[in-house]
Design a protein around this motif. Structure first.
Motif, PDB file in Angstrom:
ATOM      1  N   PRO A  86       0.808  -1.227   0.000  1.00 57.94           N
ATOM      2  CA  PRO A  86       0.000   0.000   0.000  1.00 57.94           C
ATOM      3  C   PRO A  86       0.839   1.274   0.000  1.00 57.94           C
ATOM      4  N   ASP A  87       0.330   2.260  -0.735  1.00 61.12           N
ATOM      5  CA  ASP A  87       1.001   3.560  -0.821  1.00 61.12           C
ATOM      6  C   ASP A  87      -0.050   4.646  -0.600  1.00 61.12           C
ATOM      7  N   VAL A  88      -0.309   4.953   0.664  1.00 55.54           N
ATOM      8  CA  VAL A  88      -1.318   5.952   1.016  1.00 55.54           C
ATOM      9  C   VAL A  88      -0.955   7.312   0.441  1.00 55.54           C
ATOM     10  N   GLY A  89       0.312   7.662   0.548  1.00 54.46           N
ATOM     11  CA  GLY A  89       0.766   8.963   0.092  1.00 54.46           C
ATOM     12  C   GLY A  89       0.473   9.194  -1.377  1.00 54.46           C
ATOM     13  N   ALA A  90       0.686   8.167  -2.196  1.00 54.79           N
ATOM     14  CA  ALA A  90       0.452   8.297  -3.638  1.00 54.79           C
ATOM     15  C   ALA A  90      -1.019   8.541  -3.935  1.00 54.79           C
ATOM     16  N   VAL A  91      -1.893   7.842  -3.224  1.00 53.96           N
ATOM     17  CA  VAL A  91      -3.333   7.998  -3.449  1.00 53.96           C
ATOM     18  C   VAL A  91      -3.799   9.385  -3.018  1.00 53.96           C
ATOM     19  N   VAL A  92      -3.349   9.824  -1.839  1.00 48.14           N
ATOM     20  CA  VAL A  92      -3.758  11.134  -1.331  1.00 48.14           C
ATOM     21  C   VAL A  92      -3.224  12.255  -2.231  1.00 48.14           C
ATOM     22  N   SER A  93      -1.943  12.189  -2.577  1.00 47.71           N
ATOM     23  CA  SER A  93      -1.341  13.253  -3.392  1.00 47.71           C
ATOM     24  C   SER A  93      -1.956  13.298  -4.792  1.00 47.71           C
ATOM     25  N   LYS A  94      -2.259  12.135  -5.361  1.00 52.15           N
ATOM     26  CA  LYS A  94      -2.869  12.106  -6.693  1.00 52.15           C
ATOM     27  C   LYS A  94      -4.302  12.636  -6.636  1.00 52.15           C
ATOM     28  N   SER A  95      -4.979  12.359  -5.526  1.00 54.67           N
ATOM     29  CA  SER A  95      -6.330  12.897  -5.334  1.00 54.67           C
ATOM     30  C   SER A  95      -6.289  14.414  -5.257  1.00 54.67           C
ATOM     31  N   GLU A  96      -5.317  14.935  -4.533  1.00 56.95           N
ATOM     32  CA  GLU A  96      -5.193  16.389  -4.395  1.00 56.95           C
ATOM     33  C   GLU A  96      -4.766  17.038  -5.707  1.00 56.95           C
ATOM     34  N   GLU A  97      -3.961  16.335  -6.483  1.00 53.38           N
ATOM     35  CA  GLU A  97      -3.576  16.849  -7.795  1.00 53.38           C
ATOM     36  C   GLU A  97      -4.792  16.913  -8.718  1.00 53.38           C
ATOM     37  N   LEU A  98      -5.590  15.864  -8.685  1.00 49.84           N
ATOM     38  CA  LEU A  98      -6.808  15.810  -9.504  1.00 49.84           C
ATOM     39  C   LEU A  98      -7.754  16.957  -9.156  1.00 49.84           C
TER      40      LEU A  98
END
Length: 282
Positions: free
Chosen positions: A90-102
């Protein structure tokens, strides 16, 4: 092989998703990366058109990374971001940061006004057995969502707080009323349709045929077979049965057991990292 499975509760789920869209900022669509086309519910195209989407190519550890990259490049645009994901790492940071980028434009509007908008809220959508609940548990770090290696485990909507920046609303997996033949097969191969309603022996035969078309070495390497390119699928089943001892009285092949072996080993990734669909075909 005509395949259709659309239980009544799925229609109700679609209606419920439509009602609750107003509660979220964007949607996270879980895609089975082994079947990037077939695992995207076409109903979502219109149903979710008012929301941006983060497309999670789930089960990336089971699929071909090169073909996955081609798929993600094809479907990524300003309102649809795609990322590869492996729930076992799991990579929580990637999901959160990509969500914020979107959602950067929407976040910027609040920031410019000096407002604290709070966490982003996303609705999780996908087909049955796409790995939605496993994805949620992997980034939440707990058993927040029920999981199971079969379709239809998630039955209700539930909110999950990932961290102060991202909250998720889980929803049950949903299919659509009628599939194209190839789509129905691919959904069945990966377990998105309940095995109980399937002819597993014929399904395994068709999977063998598809795997042989992708790469003749897949089955040959796993089951110690030679010249699979020139063998009929039923002959390959026979040879697998002999090598795995899947026999019944009189030395006849136990096709039910062979079917279980082939389907289970494909679904678990034992046959290798395989993507059944190439973006150039769609």
């Amino acid at each position: 092989m005509n395949i259709n499975w659309y239980p009544g509760h799925m229609k109700k789920t679609i209606e419920d998703i439509e009602k609750k869209l107003k509660l979220v900022d964007f949607c996270i669509e879980i895609i089975d990366s082994r079947i990037p086309y077939s695992s995207r519910n076409p109903i979502f195209k219109d149903l979710l058109k008012s929301k941006k989407r983060l497309l999670i190519f789930n089960k990336s550890d089971l699929s071909d990374p090169v073909i996955n990259k081609k798929w993600m490049d094809k479907i990524t645009d300003t309102s649809n971001f795609a990322i590869s994901y492996n729930a076992t790492k799991p990579d929580v940071g990637a999901v959160v940061s990509k969500s914020e980028e979107l959602m950067s434009e929407e976040i910027k509007k609040y920031t410019e006004k000096g407002l604290n908008r709070g966490p982003l809220r996303a609705m999780i959508v996908g087909i049955p057995n796409s790995g939605k609940s496993t994805f949620i548990n992997s980034i939440a770090g707990s058993k927040s969502a029920k999981t199971g290696n079969r379709p239809g485990v998630t039955k209700t909507n539930q909110w999950i707080k990932i961290n102060p920046r991202l909250h998720l609303l889980d929803t049950p997996g949903v299919l659509w009323p009628k599939f194209e033949d190839k789509v129905g097969l691919h959904l069945a191969f990966t377990g998105a349709i309940k095995d109980e309603i399937m002819d597993r022996e014929t399904l395994a035969l068709r999977l063998i045929e598809r795997l042989r078309d992708i790469d003749t070495k897949i089955l040959g390497k796993r089951y110690d077979l030679e010249d699979t390119e020139n063998m009929e699928p039923i002959e390959i089943m026979d040879e697998i049965g002999k090598r795995r001892g899947a026999l019944i009285r009189g030395g006849l092949i136990d096709y039910e057991k062979v079917a279980s072996i082939v389907l289970d080993e494909f679904r678990k990734g034992v046959l290798g990292r395989i993507t059944l669909e190439d973006p150039d075909e769609f």
